[in-house]
Design a protein around this motif. Structure first.
Motif, PDB file in Angstrom:
ATOM      1  N   HIS A  42       0.834  -1.206   0.000  1.00  0.00           N
ATOM      2  CA  HIS A  42       0.000   0.000   0.000  1.00  0.00           C
ATOM      3  C   HIS A  42       0.871   1.260   0.000  1.00  0.00           C
ATOM      4  CE1 HIS A  42      -3.980  -1.969   1.582  1.00  0.00           C
ATOM      5  NE2 HIS A  42      -3.535  -2.488   0.461  1.00  0.00           N
ATOM      6  N   TYR A  45       2.115   1.659  -3.478  1.00  0.00           N
ATOM      7  CA  TYR A  45       1.001   2.089  -4.330  1.00  0.00           C
ATOM      8  C   TYR A  45       0.728   3.590  -4.147  1.00  0.00           C
ATOM      9  CZ  TYR A  45      -3.763   2.432  -6.168  1.00  0.00           C
ATOM     10  OH  TYR A  45      -4.887   2.808  -6.859  1.00  0.00           O
ATOM     11  N   THR A  49       0.968   6.467  -7.046  1.00  0.00           N
ATOM     12  CA  THR A  49      -0.163   7.308  -7.438  1.00  0.00           C
ATOM     13  C   THR A  49       0.175   8.790  -7.263  1.00  0.00           C
ATOM     14  OG1 THR A  49      -1.121   6.982  -5.222  1.00  0.00           O
ATOM     15  CG2 THR A  49      -1.912   5.549  -6.986  1.00  0.00           C
ATOM     16  N   THR A  61       0.730   2.677 -12.351  1.00  0.00           N
ATOM     17  CA  THR A  61      -0.139   1.713 -11.670  1.00  0.00           C
ATOM     18  C   THR A  61      -1.009   1.080 -12.750  1.00  0.00           C
ATOM     19  OG1 THR A  61      -1.774   3.457 -11.191  1.00  0.00           O
ATOM     20  CG2 THR A  61      -0.171   2.927  -9.460  1.00  0.00           C
ATOM     21  N   PRO A  73      -6.332  -0.981  -4.053  1.00  0.00           N
ATOM     22  CA  PRO A  73      -4.910  -1.060  -4.425  1.00  0.00           C
ATOM     23  C   PRO A  73      -4.473  -2.466  -4.812  1.00  0.00           C
ATOM     24  CG  PRO A  73      -5.185   0.284  -2.465  1.00  0.00           C
ATOM     25  CD  PRO A  73      -6.526  -0.350  -2.737  1.00  0.00           C
ATOM     26  N   TYR A  76      -4.214  -3.762  -8.423  1.00  0.00           N
ATOM     27  CA  TYR A  76      -3.238  -3.123  -9.302  1.00  0.00           C
ATOM     28  C   TYR A  76      -1.835  -3.695  -9.075  1.00  0.00           C
ATOM     29  CZ  TYR A  76      -6.676   0.587 -10.250  1.00  0.00           C
ATOM     30  OH  TYR A  76      -7.801   1.287 -10.643  1.00  0.00           O
ATOM     31  N   VAL A  78       2.176  -2.199  -9.355  1.00  0.00           N
ATOM     32  CA  VAL A  78       2.911  -0.933  -9.421  1.00  0.00           C
ATOM     33  C   VAL A  78       4.194  -1.164 -10.197  1.00  0.00           C
ATOM     34  CG1 VAL A  78       4.163   0.796  -8.082  1.00  0.00           C
ATOM     35  CG2 VAL A  78       1.941  -0.041  -7.278  1.00  0.00           C
TER      36      VAL A  78
END
Length: 227
Positions: A42, A45, A49, A61, A73, A76, A78
């Motif tokens: 997280h 992520y 973003t 992402t 999240p 996705y 990264v």
């Protein structure tokens, strides 16, 4: 007690102490593994973003290839771009690819850069510059590149498809090199992969360089000969 018996006893004790120490280290390293991996991914992520909002092209992402949209999240992967080739063709889900990959886990106290479970960038000896690349299916089927044992050959031993890898590959071009962060939900999920020492709930960090795209073989066509 004879000297030889004493030496043997001391040797046994040292083995016991070392094994206990290794066991304690392993337990400490993987304590709260699920929560730590969720927190780690997280954070990556959120960093990605924020970088995207700032128009930083180094970070991407990518939504799981089979979804149209999601705000979660864990749906996705990264990507941190290491280098781009400038090519424009990406592999399709039905293609296969040739690539180099270095796979590692999240950083821990015992592995500051993450435990490395796979590395094709080098040969049998790490001083070799070029190793043997992998030939895999874009759809993320890992049966061809995990060294299966009789135990893990069971169909329920681990997910056969790594959706996070399939997602990244379909956005890459030949010559690109990416660092791909895959949440455990799109990786090996809730399964252990003992062949590589990868525990369940592991975020996968894959350093991937796409070398070649291989299209599926065209089906044979039978032509009816005229009499």
């Amino acid at each position: 007690m004879k000297k030889t018996e004493l030496l043997f006893l001391l040797a046994l004790m040292s083995v016991f102490v070392c094994s206990c120490s290794e066991s304690e280290e392993e337990q400490s390293e993987f304590a709260n593994w699920k929560e730590n991996n969720e927190e780690y991914f997280h954070a990556i992520y959120e960093k990605a973003t924020a970088a995207q909002k700032a128009a930083d092209g180094q970070w991407k992402t990518l939504l799981k290839w089979s979804l149209d949209n999601s705000s979660l999240p864990e749906d996705y992967v990264v990507v941190k771009v290491i280098s781009e080739s400038g090519q424009t063709v990406s592999p399709l889900y039905t293609d296969s690819v040739c690539l180099h990959v270095k796979g590692s886990l999240m950083p821990t106290a015992y592995h500051a850069n993450g435990y490395v479970f796979l590395n094709t960038y080098f040969g049998e000896k790490e001083e070799q510059e070029v190793g043997t690349p992998l030939f895999i299916q874009v759809k993320g089927d890992v049966r061809g590149w995990i060294p299966l044992t009789s135990v893990s050959a069971r169909a329920d031993a681990y997910p056969l498809v790594v959706d996070g890898l399939a997602t990244a590959l379909q956005h890459m071009h030949v010559g690109d090199r990416w660092l791909v962060y895959i949440p455990y939900q799109l990786g090996f999920g809730l399964r252990n992969v003992p062949e590589w020492g990868v525990p369940a709930y592991s975020t996968l960090v894959l350093d991937v360089k796409l070398l070649r795209i291989i299209k599926p073989a065209a089906p044979h066509r039978f032509v009816k000969k005229s009499l």
